[in-house]
Scaffold this active site. Structure first.
Site, short mmCIF file in Angstrom:
data_model
loop_
_atom_site.label_atom_id
_atom_site.label_comp_id
_atom_site.label_asym_id
_atom_site.label_seq_id
_atom_site.Cartn_x
_atom_site.Cartn_y
_atom_site.Cartn_z
N PHE A 1 0.03 13.44 12.89
CA PHE A 1 1.05 13.44 11.83
C PHE A 1 1.92 12.18 11.95
CE2 PHE A 1 5.39 14.62 10.38
CZ PHE A 1 5.08 14.71 9.03
N GLN A 2 2.08 11.49 10.86
CA GLN A 2 2.86 10.24 10.79
C GLN A 2 2.37 9.17 11.77
OE1 GLN A 2 7.11 11.26 10.73
NE2 GLN A 2 6.97 11.39 8.49
N MET B 1 11.47 -13.39 -15.77
CA MET B 1 10.63 -14.52 -15.41
C MET B 1 9.18 -14.29 -15.84
SD MET B 1 10.79 -17.53 -14.26
CE MET B 1 12.00 -18.02 -13.03
N GLU C 1 13.71 2.65 4.31
CA GLU C 1 13.48 1.67 5.38
C GLU C 1 13.44 0.24 4.85
OE1 GLU C 1 11.73 4.44 5.00
OE2 GLU C 1 11.83 5.58 6.86
N LYS D 1 6.32 7.97 21.54
CA LYS D 1 7.37 8.95 21.77
C LYS D 1 7.44 9.35 23.26
CE LYS D 1 9.44 12.89 19.43
NZ LYS D 1 9.25 13.98 18.44
#
Lengths: 566, 176
Positions: free
Chosen positions: A118-119, A481, A56, A168
């Site tokens: 869940f999630q 760096m 993602e 959902k």
């Protein structure tokens, strides 16, 4: 309000809203809570292209790259929970660099909210500090107005990322769909009104100045004010320097373009920031990497600030005159009020500093006397082939500063970099989006070996969609760096900065991407040329000197006039 | 270094579920502790009002108010000094009932403070005092030696002496 209502699901409504906003490309990654929308994407795939990233974070950086080169709103989509949290770095990056994004996340069904399902994650709560606006939708009928508002807020005024979290059940529910674009939000003024007196005051200061200096930022690009800006620079005759995100708004070779300000900027504009009598800031926000120590920053100068965001005025640097509004309008309105002038001797002061920087830093960087390859000479080789007509995407670190210092630019929207957040891993996915946002342009991603490995999985996306980006990894086998700072400020204690790297060529070839690696000067020019001339994606590793440093440099907390050349 | 003072920040907003978080995160980001925060309806229909009390320099409060005002659903934010506001807080004090009889001076304290008795039963009584912080604090110090079963104080609410002209701000938005 609406004429033709249709009964569709919330999921289909999401797609219809995207189409209504002119979206034809988005980046994302599916998962449980966003599956109804993906199912609709499947049906609309002739109108809407979805690029499946490999993570993602890759999807959102790609959306950022797309937004930056196309000037349109980038769209990224992910599922709930980890899908959503993986977007957060990109959202924060877009917020600090004012990139217009609409992020769509799935969420668990509304009856499960707060149950640690869940999630499930509170992505609205998590993303609040780093979004321009965010909203959770739990009812399908709210989707059209909220999506319209999301696009309006993302692209208007000072742009920024917006997150729309959709449960959902709202995706599954059917409702009567109709779409009206958002034309305004009651509590939000996208562009503040310009006080005509501020323009007169600004013009008076400009007309009277003896040693004026312009510092411009990304506001010129975001406001699509390149022409108005150039007209102002040329009529006023004022030397103009840029912040990292402002680069390419005015071509590198322009007589009045005096280079970059800030930590690794050019010698002249940094030194002369503390000599000028008038500092004209245009679409920039006086970031600490630009100003160094504020207590000693341009104290002798009067300051005019052209700005769209009222919260930026007098935030870091106090100004005599604030000209609020979009620079496209304010600069155009200013033009008739200013005198045509030139500042030959003042400009000569910049040139004198340029000469010193050329002798002490640039010459050796672009044409090294040592055997090892320098990053600067790689960029010079790119310039020689592209003539400056390429989009240079960079990651974060030494290679970023070298690429931005030495790349030549002939047109606007030609640099995509993570400026404010400094996100390593940005470049590879951002370059995919940059290429898709400007498909006719050459896009070169310049990346260090560290940042490259943070999002290297996006080679899979480049392979799958045959995205023609040129991936140029400058490999010094260090987090360069940080190593440079360890050398300069931590007594050479190289704590966890040395990298043992894999065979990058083999990895690229594993993805069917033509690849090459060079480490000798005599091979460099041909290798760069081959990379740029090969159609489609290409990977080139250049093994550069391990312990080179980026100079000039303003050490943290030092004054801009204490800029070091070594 | 500029002097730290008490400032009352008044924020007029749309009614939105995430706004408390959005506003408080601006303070959190700057490591500023809110002394109090209350939210209620305002004088305008559908417009909500947060009243936030902070102690900081004017330079800092000005920047914070700028950041608050920048939030999409914030209509307008202001900051005012104590001299520019009329402010009140309410405190509740729960005391054992037997003290009313054992310690007669408690009755005097209550009378002098102008506090009101909210409820009395066999076990305890509850006093309420509305006023400026100094007044609720004075009553707290007076009652504390006798033992307080519970004490709580509300956040500050305040109106300003000068008009805030929110209706004009809204009209301005509508005309765009």
């Amino acid at each position: 309000m609406s004429k033709n209502k249709e009964r569709i699901t919330g999921a289909e409504a999401v797609i219809r809203c995207l189409l209504a906003e002119g979206v034809d490309l988005l980046y994302g990654y599916p998962g449980g809570a966003i599956m109804p929308v993906y199912d609709e994407l499947y049906k609309y795939q002739d109108k809407l292209t979805h690029i499946l990233a490999r993570h993602e974070q890759g999807a959102i950086h790609a959306a950022q790259g797309y937004a930056r080169t196309s000037g349109r709103v980038g769209v990224a989509m992910a599922t709930s929970g980890p899908g959503a949290t993986n977007l957060v770095t990109g959202i924060a990056d877009a917020q600090i660099d004012s990139t217009p994004l609409v992020c769509i996340t799935g969420q668990v069904a509304s009856h499960l909210l707060g149950s640690d399902a869940f999630q499930e994650t509170d992505i609205v709560g998590i993303s609040t500090p780093v979004t321009k606006w965010n909203i959770q939708i739990t009812k399908a009928e709210d989707i059209p107005t909220m999506m319209a508002k999301a696009f309006y807020i993302a692209r208007s005024g000072r742009p920024g990322p917006v997150l729309v979290d959709i449960t959902k059940d709202a995706q599954f529910a059917e409702f009567d769909f109709s779409y009206e674009p958002c034309k305004g939000v009651r509590s939000y003024k996208a562009i503040p009104a310009t006080d005509p007196q501020s323009l007169k005051d600004a013009a008076a200061l400009i007309n009277d100045a003896e040693k004026p200096m312009i510092v411009w930022g990304q506001g010129v690009i975001l406001g699509e004010a390149e022409a108005e800006f150039k007209a102002f620079v040329e009529k006023s005759g004022i030397p103009a320097a840029w912040t990292i995100l402002g680069v390419s708004a005015l071509e590198t070779a322009h007589d009045l373009n005096v280079g970059m300000v800030g930590m690794h900027g050019n010698y002249g504009p940094n030194k002369l920031t503390n000599e000028c009598d008038l500092l004209i800031a245009i679409g920039m926000r006086f970031d600490d990497r630009v100003t160094g120590n504020l207590e000693t920053y341009a104290k002798q100068a009067k300051v005019i600030h052209f700005e769209i965001d009222p919260a930026e005025v007098n935030k870091n640097v106090m100004c005599e005159v604030a000209v609020m509004g979009s620079v496209k309008t304010t600069l155009a309105d200013l033009l008739p009020l200013i005198k045509e002038k030139t500042y030959a001797s003042w400009l000569a002061e910049f040139k004198a500093f340029d000469k010193i920087e050329q002798e002490k830093v640039i010459q050796e960087e672009l044409y090294p006397s040592k055997d090892g390859l320098s990053m600067g000479e790689v960029i010079r080789n790119v310039n020689e082939v592209t003539g400056g007509d390429a989009v240079i995407v960079t990651d974060v670190g030494q290679h970023q500063m070298m690429a931005i210092r030495y790349a030549e630019f002939v047109k606007s929207k030609s640099n995509v970099t993570s400026g404010g957040l400094g996100t390593m891993g940005f470049a590879l996915p951002a370059a995919m989006g940059a290429k898709q946002g400007a498909p006719d342009r050459q896009v070169v991603a310049v990346i260090g070996d560290g940042g490259y490995q943070m999002t290297i999985q996006e080679l899979g996306t480049i392979f799958q969609y045959n995205i023609g980006v040129k991936v140029l990894v400058l490999n010094n086998e260090f987090l360069g760096m940080v190593r440079q700072w360890q050398e300069l400020f931590f007594d050479n204690r190289y704590a966890s900065t040395e990298m043992v790297n894999p065979n990058f060529v083999k990895i690229a070839e594993g993805y069917n991407i033509p690849a090459n690696s060079v480490s000798k000067r005599e091979d460099l020019a041909d290798a760069v040329k081959t990379m740029l001339e090969t159609p489609g994606p290409y990977f080139l590793e250049v093994r550069v000197e391990k312990e080179n440093n980026v100079f000039p440099m303003i050490p943290t907390g030092a004054s801009v006039s204490d800029i070091r050349l070594s | 270094m500029e002097e730290k003072k008490y400032y009352t920040i008044s924020v007029y907003t749309e009614n939105n579920v995430g706004l408390v978080n959005r506003i408080s995160t601006i303070f959190l980001k700057r490591h500023v502790n809110l002394l109090s925060m209350t939210a209620s309806e305002s004088e305008i229909e559908d417009v909500y009002r947060f009243t936030i009390l902070v102690k900081m320099t004017e330079e800092k409060v000005k920047k914070i108010v700028g950041q608050i005002e920048k939030q999409i659903e914030v209509i307008k934010a202001y900051y005012h000094t104590d001299e520019e506001t009329i402010s009140q807080e309410t405190a509740l004090y729960k005391v054992k009932s037997e003290l009313l009889f054992d310690e007669p001076q408690i009755q005097n304290i209550i009378k002098k403070s102008g506090a009101s008795i909210v409820t009395v039963n066999k076990k305890f009584f509850v006093i309420s005092k509305t006023g400026r912080r100094i007044e609720t604090e004075a009553l707290h110090s007076a009652l504390k030696p006798f033992g307080l079963l519970q004490f709580t104080r509300s956040g500050r609410i305040a109106v300003t002496k000068e008009a805030m002209m929110i209706s004009d701000v809204l009209k301005d938005f509508d005309e765009e």
